[in-house]
Design a protein around this motif. Sequence first.
Motif, PDB file in Angstrom:
ATOM      1  N   ALA A 105      17.114  72.826  29.827  1.00  0.00           N
ATOM      2  CA  ALA A 105      17.995  71.861  29.529  1.00  0.00           C
ATOM      3  C   ALA A 105      19.053  71.424  30.340  1.00  0.00           C
ATOM      4  O   ALA A 105      19.285  70.124  30.978  1.00  0.00           O
ATOM      5  CB  ALA A 105      18.602  71.926  27.989  1.00  0.00           C
ATOM      6  N   LYS A 106      19.538  72.651  30.971  1.00  0.00           N
ATOM      7  CA  LYS A 106      20.679  72.481  32.152  1.00  0.00           C
ATOM      8  C   LYS A 106      19.883  71.630  33.453  1.00  0.00           C
ATOM      9  O   LYS A 106      20.313  71.190  34.139  1.00  0.00           O
ATOM     10  CB  LYS A 106      21.365  73.657  32.337  1.00  0.00           C
ATOM     11  N   ARG A 107      18.562  72.220  33.654  1.00  0.00           N
ATOM     12  CA  ARG A 107      17.877  71.631  34.751  1.00  0.00           C
ATOM     13  C   ARG A 107      17.751  70.288  34.489  1.00  0.00           C
ATOM     14  O   ARG A 107      18.008  69.443  35.479  1.00  0.00           O
ATOM     15  CB  ARG A 107      16.458  72.439  35.061  1.00  0.00           C
ATOM     16  N   CYS A 108      17.241  69.873  33.298  1.00  0.00           N
ATOM     17  CA  CYS A 108      17.143  68.445  33.105  1.00  0.00           C
ATOM     18  C   CYS A 108      18.146  67.550  33.201  1.00  0.00           C
ATOM     19  O   CYS A 108      18.299  66.445  33.763  1.00  0.00           O
ATOM     20  CB  CYS A 108      16.371  68.449  31.610  1.00  0.00           C
TER      21      CYS A 108
ATOM     22  N   LYS B 247       7.738  78.317  32.953  1.00  0.00           N
ATOM     23  CA  LYS B 247       7.765  76.810  34.000  1.00  0.00           C
ATOM     24  C   LYS B 247       8.881  76.507  34.169  1.00  0.00           C
ATOM     25  O   LYS B 247      10.149  76.594  33.481  1.00  0.00           O
ATOM     26  CB  LYS B 247       6.875  75.943  32.955  1.00  0.00           C
ATOM     27  N   VAL B 248       9.127  75.566  35.168  1.00  0.00           N
ATOM     28  CA  VAL B 248      10.342  75.016  35.494  1.00  0.00           C
ATOM     29  C   VAL B 248      10.779  74.006  34.403  1.00  0.00           C
ATOM     30  O   VAL B 248      11.842  73.718  33.777  1.00  0.00           O
ATOM     31  CB  VAL B 248      10.372  74.180  36.790  1.00  0.00           C
ATOM     32  N   TYR B 249       9.603  73.101  34.263  1.00  0.00           N
ATOM     33  CA  TYR B 249       9.767  72.104  33.197  1.00  0.00           C
ATOM     34  C   TYR B 249       8.333  72.184  32.138  1.00  0.00           C
ATOM     35  O   TYR B 249       7.623  73.006  32.534  1.00  0.00           O
ATOM     36  CB  TYR B 249       9.754  70.803  33.611  1.00  0.00           C
TER      37      TYR B 249
ATOM     38  N   GLU C 241      21.886  82.741  23.643  1.00  0.00           N
ATOM     39  CA  GLU C 241      21.460  84.143  23.384  1.00  0.00           C
ATOM     40  C   GLU C 241      20.022  84.687  23.315  1.00  0.00           C
ATOM     41  O   GLU C 241      19.190  85.273  23.648  1.00  0.00           O
ATOM     42  CB  GLU C 241      22.252  84.836  22.250  1.00  0.00           C
ATOM     43  N   HIS C 242      19.403  83.757  22.207  1.00  0.00           N
ATOM     44  CA  HIS C 242      18.026  83.863  21.757  1.00  0.00           C
ATOM     45  C   HIS C 242      17.142  82.901  22.701  1.00  0.00           C
ATOM     46  O   HIS C 242      16.100  83.442  22.655  1.00  0.00           O
ATOM     47  CB  HIS C 242      18.074  83.422  20.267  1.00  0.00           C
ATOM     48  N   CYS C 243      17.599  82.007  23.259  1.00  0.00           N
ATOM     49  CA  CYS C 243      16.540  81.061  23.862  1.00  0.00           C
ATOM     50  C   CYS C 243      17.087  80.740  25.292  1.00  0.00           C
ATOM     51  O   CYS C 243      17.649  79.494  25.577  1.00  0.00           O
ATOM     52  CB  CYS C 243      16.316  79.654  23.098  1.00  0.00           C
ATOM     53  N   PRO C 244      17.215  81.642  26.033  1.00  0.00           N
ATOM     54  CA  PRO C 244      17.872  81.490  27.538  1.00  0.00           C
ATOM     55  C   PRO C 244      17.222  80.590  28.354  1.00  0.00           C
ATOM     56  O   PRO C 244      17.658  79.613  28.924  1.00  0.00           O
ATOM     57  CB  PRO C 244      18.127  82.762  27.827  1.00  0.00           C
ATOM     58  N   LYS C 245      15.981  80.531  28.189  1.00  0.00           N
ATOM     59  CA  LYS C 245      15.130  79.793  29.016  1.00  0.00           C
ATOM     60  C   LYS C 245      14.980  78.291  28.498  1.00  0.00           C
ATOM     61  O   LYS C 245      14.991  77.452  29.378  1.00  0.00           O
ATOM     62  CB  LYS C 245      13.470  80.146  28.918  1.00  0.00           C
ATOM     63  N   LEU C 246      15.194  78.206  27.402  1.00  0.00           N
ATOM     64  CA  LEU C 246      15.337  76.621  26.881  1.00  0.00           C
ATOM     65  C   LEU C 246      16.523  75.988  27.265  1.00  0.00           C
ATOM     66  O   LEU C 246      16.695  74.916  27.841  1.00  0.00           O
ATOM     67  CB  LEU C 246      15.208  76.848  25.190  1.00  0.00           C
ATOM     68  N   ILE C 247      17.666  76.880  27.098  1.00  0.00           N
ATOM     69  CA  ILE C 247      19.051  76.293  27.811  1.00  0.00           C
ATOM     70  C   ILE C 247      18.999  76.118  29.214  1.00  0.00           C
ATOM     71  O   ILE C 247      19.355  75.016  29.669  1.00  0.00           O
ATOM     72  CB  ILE C 247      20.045  77.390  27.146  1.00  0.00           C
TER      73      ILE C 247
END
Lengths: 254, 254
Positions: free
Chosen positions: B218-221, B174-176, B209-215
């Motif tokens: 966060a950058k999108r936010c 998901k995007v968000y 490295e472990h949570c690329p989607k989360l990062i």
Amino acid sequence: MDAAKSFQSPESLFVVHSESARMATETVKVLGCWPSPYVIRARIALNIKSVEYEYQEEDLLGGNKSDLLLKSNPVYKKVPVLLHADRPICESLVIVQYVDEVWASGPAILPSDPYDRAIARFWAIYMDDKWYPRVKEGFFSEGEASKIAFEEADKGLLLLEEAFTKCSKGQKFFGGERIGYLDIALGSHLAWIRVIEKASNVSLIDEAKTPNLYKWAHDFSADVAVKDVLPSTDKLYEFAKLLISVMKGSTPEK
Amino acid sequence: MEDGLILLGYNISMFAMRVRIALDEKGIEYEYREERLDNKSPLLLEMNPVHQKVPVLIHNGKPVSESLMILEYIDEVWKDKPPLLPSDPYQRAQARFWADLIDKKARLFYEYYSKYPQCVIVVFAELIAPHNAYFQIYINGGRRVWFSKGEELEAAKKELMDGLKLLEGELGEKVYFGGDKFGFLDVALIPFYNCFDSFESCGKLRIEEHCPKLIAWAKRCMEKESVSKSFAVAPPSMIDEYILMTRKKNGNTE
């Protein structure tokens, strides 16, 4: 006032109502264990809305969590879990709000006014995060630690007595004429409160100190949505003794 | 200013940040008042006597506390603005569940951080890690299990990463967290991104490295004005300052 109306935009109102009406007919199952106050919350909410549901007792004391439970609540692996059309909803207060929103045509559980809802939610969190842990600490610890914990619990109850006066506005329950969100949040703990009072020889909901809550406790326990799911003090007391022996005999089961 | 709306906050409070982001997202005007934690204003003490904490939203003189409750209140009152919570009851339940998980752990973080500031990683691990027997014993009212600092740190790092991976899983493609729209759960979590740098350097973690989607999320936010504006008043240097102040207060200098 219909709880659904307070958060829907006019355009989506019709669509969500139709969807809700359809969802309200799908199968409902509760995974629980009878001593758990959190499970009791889910069942009271469903009872208020006259929803028929299948109940599955989990053997938590024996350490045998069903595959369904582990699959439905992988994060906490705890009860209650509400399965609605096979989709899991976890965390008792989340479940209660979900039930209120899906079966919107039944008696409202949360108040309709946004400010009253915020107050109800605030006190429910207070009960779970601040107050009930003190009660448990009083019960499970000994000596001075226990005494202090119970004293803090007493102070908390005085706050809740005040909250009751404000929320009930002279009526029988936190929710007014009928039981609502806060009644469920606090009332679900009544069986354990009575057991702890007996076992620890303390008076928590006390006729002299918290007269309104004392009366409320009787009225709540007798309510038709509550009386069949709130366990008797004697039955729960026996369970509590068993639980303590299990805890002392081995590492706590989680 | 909208109908007498005041927000009591603290610059680096992640909970207050949630409310600022939500109000800005909705384009609601309000008066912000900075509180000093070591010298709380009479208004704060009057409006939140139970917890004496920020954030508190005062609407026409009536206080609403608890950041997630404030978000729900804002959604319900300002119905003409795009809602933070989804309209479908099941999606709402999911958003509340995950926000509650973050909130539960964040409360522990604040409680224990002030006692054990050297264990930044340990307590932050509780922020979003699933329940675990080790931590139950560790945090349950003083029944503390002692491990060597090295072991504590390693165990805590693992818990932190497990927790972040849970959230990474929930985010998926998901995007968000709210789907296509920045919503309730995104607002609930994004303020904690402000601490990621501290945790990475403290614990030598490689979150990206472990949570690329989360990062990436966060950058999108951070591209959203409401978010970057809130982060701008709480730069990492201020967090380091806060950590130092708390350590000094607890007699821990490093």
